[in-house]
Design a protein around this motif. Sequence first.
Motif, mmCIF file in Angstrom:
data_model
loop_
_atom_site.group_PDB
_atom_site.id
_atom_site.type_symbol
_atom_site.label_atom_id
_atom_site.label_comp_id
_atom_site.label_asym_id
_atom_site.label_seq_id
_atom_site.Cartn_x
_atom_site.Cartn_y
_atom_site.Cartn_z
ATOM 1 N N GLY A 56 0.823 -1.197 0.000
ATOM 2 C CA GLY A 56 0.000 0.000 0.000
ATOM 3 C C GLY A 56 0.859 1.251 0.000
ATOM 4 O O GLY A 56 2.041 1.214 0.383
ATOM 5 N N PRO A 57 0.327 2.385 -0.429
ATOM 6 C CA PRO A 57 1.111 3.619 -0.574
ATOM 7 C C PRO A 57 1.782 4.090 0.719
ATOM 8 O O PRO A 57 2.936 4.516 0.699
ATOM 9 C CB PRO A 57 0.088 4.635 -1.077
ATOM 10 C CG PRO A 57 -0.972 3.817 -1.724
ATOM 11 C CD PRO A 57 -1.057 2.547 -0.936
ATOM 12 N N GLY A 58 1.073 4.041 1.842
ATOM 13 C CA GLY A 58 1.635 4.548 3.087
ATOM 14 C C GLY A 58 2.833 3.753 3.550
ATOM 15 O O GLY A 58 3.872 4.320 3.928
ATOM 16 N N ARG A 59 2.715 2.440 3.530
ATOM 17 C CA ARG A 59 3.825 1.594 3.967
ATOM 18 C C ARG A 59 4.992 1.669 2.982
ATOM 19 O O ARG A 59 6.169 1.648 3.383
ATOM 20 C CB ARG A 59 3.357 0.149 4.143
ATOM 21 C CG ARG A 59 2.353 -0.048 5.273
ATOM 22 C CD ARG A 59 2.032 -1.513 5.454
ATOM 23 N NE ARG A 59 3.221 -2.266 5.851
ATOM 24 C CZ ARG A 59 3.295 -3.591 5.857
ATOM 25 N NH1 ARG A 59 2.250 -4.314 5.458
ATOM 26 N NH2 ARG A 59 4.408 -4.204 6.250
ATOM 27 N N THR A 60 4.677 1.745 1.694
ATOM 28 C CA THR A 60 5.745 1.883 0.697
ATOM 29 C C THR A 60 6.557 3.144 0.949
ATOM 30 O O THR A 60 7.793 3.126 0.933
ATOM 31 C CB THR A 60 5.150 1.911 -0.720
ATOM 32 O OG1 THR A 60 4.630 0.623 -1.039
ATOM 33 C CG2 THR A 60 6.193 2.292 -1.754
ATOM 34 N N ARG A 61 5.865 4.228 1.210
ATOM 35 C CA ARG A 61 6.567 5.485 1.479
ATOM 36 C C ARG A 61 7.450 5.362 2.722
ATOM 37 O O ARG A 61 8.590 5.841 2.739
ATOM 38 C CB ARG A 61 5.563 6.621 1.659
ATOM 39 C CG ARG A 61 6.223 7.967 1.903
ATOM 40 C CD ARG A 61 5.213 9.098 1.935
ATOM 41 N NE ARG A 61 5.902 10.364 2.106
ATOM 42 C CZ ARG A 61 6.476 11.041 1.134
ATOM 43 N NH1 ARG A 61 6.426 10.571 -0.106
ATOM 44 N NH2 ARG A 61 7.098 12.175 1.359
ATOM 45 N N PRO A 76 2.907 2.622 -6.013
ATOM 46 C CA PRO A 76 2.136 3.733 -5.439
ATOM 47 C C PRO A 76 2.676 4.125 -4.057
ATOM 48 O O PRO A 76 2.931 3.269 -3.219
ATOM 49 C CB PRO A 76 0.724 3.146 -5.331
ATOM 50 C CG PRO A 76 0.667 2.085 -6.386
ATOM 51 C CD PRO A 76 2.044 1.489 -6.413
ATOM 52 N N GLY A 77 2.856 5.421 -3.862
ATOM 53 C CA GLY A 77 3.375 5.915 -2.590
ATOM 54 C C GLY A 77 4.880 6.075 -2.566
ATOM 55 O O GLY A 77 5.418 6.675 -1.621
ATOM 56 N N HIS A 78 5.573 5.554 -3.570
ATOM 57 C CA HIS A 78 7.039 5.650 -3.613
ATOM 58 C C HIS A 78 7.463 7.103 -3.805
ATOM 59 O O HIS A 78 6.994 7.768 -4.722
ATOM 60 C CB HIS A 78 7.566 4.801 -4.765
ATOM 61 C CG HIS A 78 9.042 4.542 -4.740
ATOM 62 N ND1 HIS A 78 9.994 5.537 -4.861
ATOM 63 C CD2 HIS A 78 9.739 3.383 -4.601
ATOM 64 C CE1 HIS A 78 11.208 5.002 -4.815
ATOM 65 N NE2 HIS A 78 11.072 3.693 -4.650
ATOM 66 N N PRO A 79 8.327 7.635 -2.953
ATOM 67 C CA PRO A 79 8.790 9.011 -3.151
ATOM 68 C C PRO A 79 9.489 9.163 -4.500
ATOM 69 O O PRO A 79 10.128 8.228 -4.985
ATOM 70 C CB PRO A 79 9.771 9.231 -1.995
ATOM 71 C CG PRO A 79 9.415 8.192 -0.974
ATOM 72 C CD PRO A 79 8.921 7.018 -1.750
ATOM 73 N N SER A 80 9.379 10.321 -5.096
ATOM 74 C CA SER A 80 10.077 10.585 -6.352
ATOM 75 C C SER A 80 11.571 10.681 -6.097
ATOM 76 O O SER A 80 12.024 10.906 -4.968
ATOM 77 C CB SER A 80 9.581 11.891 -6.969
ATOM 78 O OG SER A 80 9.973 12.999 -6.158
#
Length: 348
Positions: free
Chosen positions: A133-138, A272-276
């Motif tokens: 999920g985006p939050g955990r990925t970030r 999804p959620g990965h910082p640029s």
Amino acid sequence: MADASTEPQPSSSPPGLDPEHLRAHLDRERPGLVSGPLSASLIEGGRSNLTYRVTDGTEQWVVRRPPLGHVLATAHDMAREHRVITALGPTAVPVPGTVLLCEDPAVLGAPFYVMDLMPGVPYRDAAQLAALGPGRTRAVVTDLLDTLVALHGVEPGGVGLEDFGRPEGYLGRQLRRWEKQLAASRSRDLPGIDRLREELARRMPVSGPPAVVHGDYRLDNVLVDERDRITAVLDWEMSTLGDPLTDLGLLAMYCQRDPVPNTPVSSTGAAPGHPSTAELIERYAAGSGRDVSRVHWYTAFASFKLAVILEGIHYRFTLGHTLGAGFDRIGELVPTFITQGLTHLRED
């Protein structure tokens, strides 16, 4: 590198590790450490040195040794890995605890070292991250970047690594090294690669203060626990003292949002959620205080290195010296990374 969390292939005595010989050595050097007969399993997925999970039925450890058949300078390799991991143990950089280094090839046929088995799993691509999920990925990728800042913040002399490498002229030596690798495996026309090499040499930046450089820093070379925190940085065989922005440039390359399709090359940026990459670079600059204005050169250099590595694999494949899933497509990827390198140089 293989990670300690990967399920091993069952075997009481896998190639390259004799549990009885290892047990006898540990009993001599670390009496009381082992409480029963040892069994060992090869952890699959390693790219160079061999990694095993070893257990006495109660406790578990990891053993690292060189590939089978390697007898030249391997004691140096194992000693370097063991040394840097041991030195970083008291710092904020998460590494496995080291148990023992053996430089006598009589025990297992090559030098080796033993370290603690660490909890956690590796994430090798965007699909695995997407499942979080985006939050955990970030959170995972942010911790990856912050751990790199912590590594580059270690004062080498403060942990006994002041002579671990030669920082002066590091970038020049690195570029010459990969030029030689290219020459050794060049068997076809590769449009643009000579221009990329020449431009890298012409635009080479002046390095800032040196640091402990990992040499292959990316998400699938760390273990991540269920709290989305990094428990261990693995695969230190390319570590030295040098220009830390080479680690940042490599990480930026692997975190690009546009992955190369149908490739075994690790790429995470599309999750999804990965910082640029821009956000990661900005965070690194803020955390480290280092000048990152030439980061595009370092990312171009990372692309050149990967192009050379992939060309070497392609060359060995054409000779029938390398087998494996997807190796027949490796050669098609090389022009992509040449183009990426030239693109990054135009941004420099």
